[in-house]
Scaffold this active site. Structure first.
Site, PDB file in Angstrom:
ATOM      1  N   LYS A 106      57.294 -23.660 -61.823  1.00  0.00           N
ATOM      2  CA  LYS A 106      56.780 -22.457 -61.143  1.00  0.00           C
ATOM      3  C   LYS A 106      56.488 -22.678 -59.657  1.00  0.00           C
ATOM      4  O   LYS A 106      55.385 -22.443 -59.170  1.00  0.00           O
ATOM      5  CB  LYS A 106      55.542 -21.928 -61.855  1.00  0.00           C
ATOM      6  CG  LYS A 106      55.845 -21.507 -63.287  1.00  0.00           C
ATOM      7  CD  LYS A 106      54.794 -20.637 -63.889  1.00  0.00           C
ATOM      8  CE  LYS A 106      55.074 -20.323 -65.335  1.00  0.00           C
ATOM      9  NZ  LYS A 106      55.026 -21.476 -66.237  1.00  0.00           N
TER      10      LYS A 106
HETATM   11  O1  LIG Z   1      54.984 -15.687 -68.439  1.00  0.00           O
HETATM   12  C1  LIG Z   1      54.953 -16.870 -68.766  1.00  0.00           C
HETATM   13  C2  LIG Z   1      55.571 -17.867 -68.047  1.00  0.00           C
HETATM   14  C3  LIG Z   1      55.541 -19.140 -68.514  1.00  0.00           C
HETATM   15  N1  LIG Z   1      54.906 -19.467 -69.659  1.00  0.00           N
HETATM   16  C4  LIG Z   1      54.948 -20.875 -70.116  1.00  0.00           C
HETATM   17  O2  LIG Z   1      55.614 -20.936 -71.386  1.00  0.00           O
HETATM   18  C5  LIG Z   1      54.930 -21.838 -72.238  1.00  0.00           C
HETATM   19  C6  LIG Z   1      54.349 -21.072 -73.416  1.00  0.00           C
HETATM   20  O3  LIG Z   1      53.694 -21.932 -74.313  1.00  0.00           O
HETATM   21  P1  LIG Z   1      53.250 -21.468 -75.792  1.00  0.00           P
HETATM   22  O4  LIG Z   1      52.528 -22.651 -76.314  1.00  0.00           O
HETATM   23  O5  LIG Z   1      54.503 -21.155 -76.554  1.00  0.00           O
HETATM   24  O6  LIG Z   1      52.375 -20.287 -75.629  1.00  0.00           O
HETATM   25  C7  LIG Z   1      53.882 -22.541 -71.381  1.00  0.00           C
HETATM   26  O7  LIG Z   1      54.493 -23.676 -70.814  1.00  0.00           O
HETATM   27  C8  LIG Z   1      53.596 -21.526 -70.297  1.00  0.00           C
HETATM   28  O8  LIG Z   1      53.152 -22.124 -69.096  1.00  0.00           O
HETATM   29  C9  LIG Z   1      54.292 -18.487 -70.377  1.00  0.00           C
HETATM   30  O9  LIG Z   1      53.696 -18.725 -71.442  1.00  0.00           O
HETATM   31  N2  LIG Z   1      54.335 -17.203 -69.914  1.00  0.00           N
END
Ligand SMILES: O=c1ccn([C@@H]2O[C@H](COP(=O)(O)O)[C@@H](O)[C@H]2O)c(=O)[nH]1
Length: 319
Positions: free
Chosen positions: A112
């Site tokens: 990001k």
């Molecule tokens: O809008 C967003 C952008 C990035 N993320 C990232 O994806 C994963 C989600 O993790 P989970 O454990 O499946 O919830 C995490 O690395 C976030 O930083 C997001 O969730 N939403």
């Protein structure tokens, strides 16, 4: 995006496993098993806990990668979890990306980035590597990065240029999955649209001159599974933009929620789950304190594979 789409087609699985380890997600016996090794290798005792966790993260990631490499096209290591451990964590981040690449996976670095143009140009070396004699030194072994569009076009162009040069991709935040995302993204614009819709139009524009064989450009969009209606509207609004869809599983998103983010052919998106897959061992009820580190890693691997197969099958059912 063509390489990612080819990998999705080969596995018939539009999902990506998020490698977001935390101390709570790694079985304690795995962490404990590295105590002696780390004690002998660090320069100061203060470094030991972070170094020990970092080595444990790598073994944890390796077990998961080995367990899913034949059924998923991609992994998404989240750099925050590794940066939190300092230099040892960054080393393990690069080792994880390299290992995943060696197993044939597309590696999407969730970093990001977002800054002014000159600094963005430095960050973009994560995609292009750095000059080394006649070639380039590319220590990151990644296929794509996530970027933040808040600074506008000059913060994005260096990444798009680097992606073109290195045959890689970028994914720009458009409609994020988190609860507070509406504070900015849903604001009304003077012309009647919303902020995230304007960002969506910019993203589609940033990709116009890099459309690949499958009709999608190198410039993808991040669209949260937690916004099914907006995601479906974005699919229609952004015909050449491939979506990375986080928010499935731990954040509540379901296969039905993400259906509208795919195109009519069932392509156009890849759905991420991190905790839902790498933390499946905790929910299995099979972990025991008395297990050895190897036994605990076997449980991590088996439950991660099972969770990845469930996710794949749930997505296949709606596509
Ligand atoms: O809008 C967003 C952008 C990035 N993320 C990232 O994806 C994963 C989600 O993790 P989970 O454990 O499946 O919830 C995490 O690395 C976030 O930083 C997001 O969730 N939403």
């Amino acid at each position: 995006m063509d390489r990612l789409i080819a990998a999705i087609n080969a596995t018939q699985n539009p999902s990506v496993v998020g490698l977001d380890p935390t101390e709570a997600l790694v079985p304690p016996q795995v962490v404990a098993s590295f105590a002696d090794e780390v004690r002998d290798s660090v320069e100061t005792p203060e470094e030991a806990p972070a170094a020990q966790l970092a080595v444990a993260y790598f073994e944890f990631n390796r077990a998961i990668i080995d367990a899913v490499a034949d059924i998923v096209p991609a992994v998404k290591p989240q750099i925050a979890m590794y940066e939190a451990l300092g230099p040892a964590g960054i080393d393990v981040y690069t080792m994880t990306c390299e290992y995943a690449k060696q197993q044939g996976l597309y590696v999407l670095a969730d970093v990001k980035r977002g800054d002014i143009g000159s600094t963005a140009a430095a960050y973009a070396h994560m995609l292009s590597g750095v000059a080394a004699g006649d070639g380039a030194y590319d220590p990151w072994n990644i296929d794509a990065v996530t970027i933040n569009p808040y600074l506008g076009t000059d913060g994005i162009t260096p990444f798009v240029d680097a992606a073109k040069q290195a045959d890689k991709d970028v994914f720009v935040l458009v409609r994020t999955s988190n609860p507070s995302s509406s504070e900015l993204q849903m604001l009304d614009l003077a012309d009647g649209g919303k902020v995230y819709e304007h960002v969506a139009d910019l993203v589609e524009g940033w990709g116009t001159d890099s459309i690949g064989a499958h009709g999608y450009s190198r410039v993808g969009a991040v669209v949260g599974a937690t916004h099914p209606e907006e995601g479906a509207a974005l699919r229609a609004r952004m015909p050449h933009t491939f979506f990375l869809v986080p928010g499935y599983g731990a954040q509540g998103g379901t296969a039905a929620d993400v259906r509208g983010m795919f195109d009519r052919d069932g392509s156009g998106a890849i759905v991420n789950s991190s905790r839902g897959i790498i933390g499946a061992w905790k929910k299995s009820g099979e972990w025991r304190e008395s297990m050895s580190a190897d036994e605990a890693l076997e449980l991590v691997a088996a439950t991660a594979r099972e969770a990845a197969i469930d996710m794949r099958d749930n997505l296949r059912m709606v596509l």
